[in-house]
Scaffold this motif. Structure first.
Motif, mmCIF file in Angstrom:
data_model
loop_
_atom_site.group_PDB
_atom_site.id
_atom_site.type_symbol
_atom_site.label_atom_id
_atom_site.label_comp_id
_atom_site.label_asym_id
_atom_site.label_seq_id
_atom_site.Cartn_x
_atom_site.Cartn_y
_atom_site.Cartn_z
ATOM 1 N N PRO B 78 0.892 -1.088 -0.129
ATOM 2 C CA PRO B 78 -0.184 -0.064 -0.109
ATOM 3 C C PRO B 78 1.019 1.299 -0.172
ATOM 4 O O PRO B 78 1.905 1.450 0.614
ATOM 5 N N SER B 79 0.374 2.216 -0.772
ATOM 6 C CA SER B 79 1.084 3.445 -0.675
ATOM 7 C C SER B 79 1.168 4.277 0.604
ATOM 8 O O SER B 79 0.303 4.167 1.294
ATOM 9 N N LEU B 80 2.251 4.993 0.705
ATOM 10 C CA LEU B 80 2.316 5.770 1.799
ATOM 11 C C LEU B 80 2.722 7.326 1.377
ATOM 12 O O LEU B 80 3.188 8.292 2.035
ATOM 13 N N ALA B 81 2.143 7.395 0.103
ATOM 14 C CA ALA B 81 2.408 8.667 -0.591
ATOM 15 C C ALA B 81 1.778 9.919 0.083
ATOM 16 O O ALA B 81 1.899 11.124 -0.132
ATOM 17 N N ILE B 174 -3.188 9.261 7.859
ATOM 18 C CA ILE B 174 -2.493 7.933 8.710
ATOM 19 C C ILE B 174 -3.325 6.807 8.886
ATOM 20 O O ILE B 174 -3.138 5.659 8.873
ATOM 21 N N ASP B 175 -4.689 7.137 9.133
ATOM 22 C CA ASP B 175 -5.646 6.092 9.437
ATOM 23 C C ASP B 175 -5.576 5.298 8.173
ATOM 24 O O ASP B 175 -5.741 4.101 8.268
ATOM 25 N N ARG B 176 -5.665 5.946 7.030
ATOM 26 C CA ARG B 176 -5.989 5.179 5.598
ATOM 27 C C ARG B 176 -4.575 4.210 5.555
ATOM 28 O O ARG B 176 -4.780 3.305 5.215
ATOM 29 N N ALA B 177 -3.464 4.845 5.934
ATOM 30 C CA ALA B 177 -2.180 4.171 5.894
ATOM 31 C C ALA B 177 -2.323 2.995 6.605
ATOM 32 O O ALA B 177 -1.977 1.467 6.401
ATOM 33 N N TYR B 181 -2.321 -1.224 5.923
ATOM 34 C CA TYR B 181 -1.381 -1.939 6.388
ATOM 35 C C TYR B 181 -1.767 -3.107 7.270
ATOM 36 O O TYR B 181 -1.201 -3.717 7.982
ATOM 37 N N GLY B 182 -3.065 -3.115 7.809
ATOM 38 C CA GLY B 182 -3.810 -3.710 8.882
ATOM 39 C C GLY B 182 -3.287 -3.608 10.014
ATOM 40 O O GLY B 182 -3.058 -4.634 11.062
ATOM 41 N N VAL B 183 -2.927 -2.288 10.170
ATOM 42 C CA VAL B 183 -2.571 -1.940 11.435
ATOM 43 C C VAL B 183 -3.614 -1.195 12.149
ATOM 44 O O VAL B 183 -4.412 -0.438 12.036
#
Ligand SMILES: [Cu+2]
Lengths: 164, 235
Positions: B78-81, B174-177, B181-183
């Motif tokens: 997943p992108s972290l852009a 941050i929520d989307r990232a 990432y399943g975090v």
């Protein structure tokens, strides 16, 4: 070594909600004068292997790790801890469930140590959490830590700052 | 530990048994008997060497057994852009093509799990050979953007290894990232002084040279196992 005022420690323990059955009777005669090496309480309890990880300058929290060895014949319990380097100390248990790590105040049961047993504080588990660290912990230095037990009283050790 | 070892003396005669009186008695059928025994020993020794050599070949062919959990599938990580480093540069995972990126979600007011994981990751990089270390990166994303800006996270991880990088961004990003990432993370109730703890997924996620998330490590993986897994990802 810094001797803490027992009243202040007791007050702190009450604040932590850990004071149930707290006795200060053993406090004082247990450690005696400034300890050389590892202090052992009159009841045969000692704190060994204390260490702390060096901290990044931008943080003011840290964790002490150590082993409480109960070489005596009675069960004992860690009730509080303090360090001149920390504004506040809480004794925490990290619990990891499905990869999610959370910290909570350790329970009386988690802090009890049976005779002949060790209570181990280690990364990702039980830790003595330092809040309001006065300045960064630098590799190689010794950070004083006083661990208070219900019966054994307080034991002061130097926690070695090292990465491991 | 040592009491699990059987006592060394009784029972097993060992290789030198035929030198002792009982050994001589057992092989007392003359010189040819002794020779046959020696030949037999020789055969056993050659066979043993063969077995060891064969095992070495097999183990070099056998795929590395990962300590972390291996993920199947080759979808790009997943992108972290939407997140940026301290200098404002967006996180572009393409910068790490052909390399390993360890992604970690944490916060700088974390006293136990985060510094332990960062110290272990730094130690793991130290265990790798220079080439692999060069191709190993780490990005820590803050789950506590109110207290951590990207520069602060960068400084935090840089303390453990100057090559590690820190990122942050708006809460929504941050929520989307995190969810990509399943975090999971959750801010705890603040204490009297306003400070608060954050529960968070403490795993390290390893993006492989192909750009997909290949391995997930729990926070207690330890430097040796982590280094071995990274080396395998890079091989
Ligand atoms: Cu803690």
């Amino acid at each position: 070594m810094t001797r803490r005022d027992p009243a202040a420690i007791a007050g702190f323990a009450v604040a932590l909600g850990l004071a149930g059955g707290l006795t200060l009777a053993g406090c004082g005669e247990a450690t005696g004068a400034a300890p050389a090496g590892l202090p052992t309480s009159a009841t045969g309890v000692r704190v060994a292997g204390a260490w702390i990880r060096p901290t990044p300058p931008i943080t003011n929290v840290a964790a002490f790790y150590l082993r409480v060895e109960n070489g005596g014949s009675d069960a004992d319990r860690v009730v509080a801890a303090s360090s001149p380097r920390c504004a506040e100390i809480e004794i925490h248990q990290t619990t990891t469930v499905d990869g999610v790590a959370s910290m909570s105040l350790a329970s009386d049961e988690q802090l009890s140590v049976e005779p002949g047993h060790d209570l181990v504080f280690e990364p990702n588990g039980l830790h003595v959490m330092c809040l309001g660290l006065d300045e960064p912990v630098v590799e190689g230095e010794a950070v004083p830590l006083t661990v208070q037990l219900e019966i054994a009283g307080s034991l002061t050790v130097d926690a070695v700052a090292e990465n491991r | 530990m040592t009491d699990l070892m059987p006592p060394r003396s009784s029972g097993d005669p060992g290789p030198d048994a035929n030198d002792g009186p009982s050994g001589r008695r057992r092989f007392n059928d003359g010189p040819s008997g002794r020779r046959r025994f020696t030949v037999a020993l020789g055969v056993v020794a050659v066979a043993a060497v063969g077995v060891v050599a064969a095992l070495a070949v097999v183990s070099s062919l056998r795929p590395h057994l990962y300590t972390g959990t291996v993920l199947q599938g080759d979808e790009p990580a997943p992108s972290l852009a939407e997140l940026a480093y301290g200098d404002g540069t967006p996180v572009d995972l393409a910068d790490f093509d052909g390399e390993v990126v360890l992604v970690f979600f944490g916060y700088t007011n974390c006293p136990d799990v985060c510094p332990t994981t960062m110290a272990d990751a730094a130690a793991a990089v130290g265990l790798l050979d220079d080439g692999d270390a060069e191709r190993t990166n780490l990005v820590m994303v803050s789950v506590d953007p109110d207290r951590d800006d990207a520069a602060k996270v960068g400084e935090y991880v840089g303390f453990f290894d100057p090559g590690f990088r820190g990122a942050s961004g708006p809460v929504e990003a941050i929520d989307r990232a995190a969810s990509a990432y399943g975090v999971f993370y959750q801010l705890n109730e603040p204490e009297a002084d306003g400070s608060y703890l954050v529960d968070h997924t403490g795993t390290l996620m390893g993006i492989g040279p192909d750009g997909s998330v290949r391995v997930i490590w729990s926070s207690d993986v330890g430097p040796e196992a982590l280094a071995a897994d990274i080396a395998a990802l890079l091989s």
